[in-house]
Structures are given as structure tokens and as C-alpha cells.
Scaffold this motif. Structure first.
Motif, short mmCIF file in Angstrom:
data_model
loop_
_atom_site.label_atom_id
_atom_site.label_comp_id
_atom_site.label_asym_id
_atom_site.label_seq_id
_atom_site.Cartn_x
_atom_site.Cartn_y
_atom_site.Cartn_z
N GLU A 55 38.26 36.96 -21.18
CA GLU A 55 36.94 37.47 -21.57
C GLU A 55 36.10 37.80 -20.34
O GLU A 55 35.40 38.81 -20.30
CB GLU A 55 36.23 36.45 -22.45
N LYS A 56 36.18 36.93 -19.33
CA LYS A 56 35.46 37.19 -18.09
C LYS A 56 36.02 38.42 -17.38
O LYS A 56 35.27 39.20 -16.79
CB LYS A 56 35.53 35.98 -17.16
N LEU A 57 37.34 38.62 -17.46
CA LEU A 57 37.95 39.79 -16.85
C LEU A 57 37.44 41.07 -17.51
O LEU A 57 37.10 42.04 -16.83
CB LEU A 57 39.47 39.70 -16.95
N LYS A 58 37.38 41.05 -18.83
CA LYS A 58 36.83 42.21 -19.55
C LYS A 58 35.39 42.46 -19.14
O LYS A 58 34.95 43.60 -18.95
CB LYS A 58 36.94 42.01 -21.06
N GLU A 59 34.63 41.37 -18.99
CA GLU A 59 33.22 41.49 -18.57
C GLU A 59 33.12 42.12 -17.19
O GLU A 59 32.23 42.93 -16.92
CB GLU A 59 32.58 40.10 -18.59
N LEU A 60 34.05 41.76 -16.30
CA LEU A 60 34.07 42.35 -14.96
C LEU A 60 34.29 43.85 -15.05
O LEU A 60 33.61 44.63 -14.36
CB LEU A 60 35.19 41.70 -14.13
N PHE A 61 35.21 44.28 -15.90
CA PHE A 61 35.46 45.72 -16.08
C PHE A 61 34.22 46.40 -16.66
O PHE A 61 33.88 47.52 -16.25
CB PHE A 61 36.66 45.93 -17.01
N LEU A 62 33.56 45.75 -17.59
CA LEU A 62 32.38 46.35 -18.21
C LEU A 62 31.25 46.55 -17.20
O LEU A 62 30.51 47.53 -17.27
CB LEU A 62 31.89 45.46 -19.36
N TRP A 63 31.13 45.62 -16.25
CA TRP A 63 30.03 45.68 -15.30
C TRP A 63 30.39 46.41 -14.01
O TRP A 63 29.58 46.51 -13.10
CB TRP A 63 29.53 44.27 -14.98
N ARG A 64 31.64 46.93 -13.93
CA ARG A 64 31.99 47.75 -12.78
C ARG A 64 31.24 49.08 -12.87
O ARG A 64 31.36 49.80 -13.83
CB ARG A 64 33.50 48.02 -12.77
N ARG A 65 30.46 49.37 -11.86
CA ARG A 65 29.67 50.60 -11.88
C ARG A 65 29.88 51.35 -10.57
O ARG A 65 30.19 50.77 -9.52
CB ARG A 65 28.17 50.30 -12.04
N ASP A 66 29.69 52.67 -10.64
CA ASP A 66 29.68 53.50 -9.43
C ASP A 66 28.26 53.44 -8.90
O ASP A 66 27.34 54.03 -9.47
CB ASP A 66 30.08 54.93 -9.80
#
Length: 216
Positions: A16-27
Motif C-alpha cells: 500500500e505504501k508502494l502504491k502511495e509512492l507511485f501516486l505521489w511521484r510528480r514531475d
């Protein structure tokens, strides 16, 4: 690591934290001036180098652009290419494009250029006979590993693609057989959002993953 070492248990909380990391990855294009600890930057590059690569070729080359004169040349390169790109649009789209901040070259404390050594002999060509572009893809994997790991430390990255890559290679005085894969602006974000800036500005909206899935 020992060959008989047990793999870690990636539990539901981790996933779940890994998915959260992907969600918060921004340019990221808006940066605070705070410096990035050199030891942390070294750690991020070491993690990036754990990326998979075709034939174990490890073709990525990380170039930290620290010289002010070289940075100025990259900025001039961007400004020239950005002005040319504006000419591809008209009407409201041109106005919107002109209003977008598309790079943090002036503010980012770290400039990181990632190249692919197209002439590398490492890997002995394994896996590249039919798809030589796998070298480039391997370097892209390293970029994404850097990007996600940086995000986990609260550091943002912005991928600047509006550049003449040949000029970047020349201005950084690098071997001709090195191909520019990514020019990254790196630092602490001045703002945080779970939504891409281009989406918030009305340039383009993300489509659901289901729209990209094709079955045969």
C-alpha cells in the motif's frame, strides 16, 4: 547477498505504501533553494544503479552538472527549443503552453544528466541483437529508480525533454557515443500535489489504466 538468503516479506502494508509512492511521484518544476546532501545524492545514484539492464550491461552514465557556465548553456538550449516548440501550437493551446512552467533549471539545486553509453562492451551484446534500443530502456529504468527513491526522501525530480540532446552532449564535453536519456532537475519541491501539474493546468487529463489494456 548470499545465494541462500531468504527474500524479504513484502506485506500488504508495504504494498500500500508502494502504491502511495507511485501516486505521489510528480514531475517537479518548482523547487526550494535548499541544497541536497551530497551523501544522500550518492545514495540515490547507488539505488538507481540497481536497475535491471539488458545483458547486465549497466549502460547508464550519471553526470552531475555543477559548473555554472555549463548550466547556463543548458538553460539557453531549453529556452531556444521551448520557443520553437511554442510555434507548434496556435490559439488557446498556444496561450496555455506559453503560460506553463516546463523546467526548474534556474531553481533546482541539482542538475543530473543521465546518458546511455551506446558503445559499451559490457554485456557482450546479449539481448540487443533484435532490439538494440534495450540499452536506452535500461537507462530509463535507472532514471525511474532514482526518481522513486528520491520521492521517498521528500526530494522531487523534473524531467526536461525540451532540449537539443546533441547540444547537451557537446556542451557537457562528453563522448559522442553517449546518448542523452534524461536531464533531471532535482531538489525539494516548493509545492506538493498528488495530481500532475499539467492536469491541474488543463493541458491533458490522465486516462484510466483500463483504457490502455488490449487483449488478443
Amino acid at each position: 547477498m548470499s545465494q541462500d538468503a531468504l527474500p524479504p516479506d513484502f506485506d500488504a502494508a508495504f504494498r500500500e505504501k508502494l502504491k502511495e509512492l507511485f501516486l505521489w511521484r510528480r514531475d517537479v518544476r518548482h523547487f526550494r533553494p535548499d541544497p541536497v546532501d551530497p551523501a544522500l545524492l550518492q545514495h540515490l545514484l547507488e539505488v538507481a544503479a540497481l536497475a535491471p539492464s539488458v545483458g547486465n550491461s549497466q549502460p547508464w552514465r550519471f553526470v552531475l552538472v555543477e559548473d555554472a557556465a555549463r548550466r547556463a548553456k543548458v538553460l539557453a538550449n531549453f529556452e531556444q527549443e521551448n520557443a520553437a516548440a511554442l510555434g507548434d501550437y496556435s490559439g488557446d493551446k498556444a496561450k496555455l503552453y506559453a503560460s506553463l512552467k516546463l523546467a526548474g533549471l534556474k531553481e533546482a539545486p541539482v542538475h543530473l544528466a543521465v546518458f546511455c553509453d551506446e558503445a559499451t562492451g559490457q554485456g557482450h551484446g546479449l539481448g540487443r541483437r533484435t532490439m538494440p534500443e534495450m540499452l536506452d530502456y535500461s537507462a530509463v529504468m535507472a532514471v525511474y529508480g532514482f526518481w522513486l527513491t528520491a520521492r521517498s526522501f521528500g526530494i522531487g525530480a523534473g524531467w526536461v525533454s525540451i532540449l537539443d540532446p546533441v547540444a547537451v552532449n557537446r556542451d557537457l564535453d562528453l563522448p559522442a557515443e553517449w546518448r542523452l536519456i534524461a536531464y533531471l532537475c532535482v531538489g525539494y519541491p516548493a509545492e506538493e500535489s498528488i495530481d500532475p501539474e499539467l492536469e491541474r493546468r488543463g493541458w491533458e487529463h490522465r486516462r484510466p489504466a483500463t483504457s490502455f489494456i488490449i487483449r488478443r
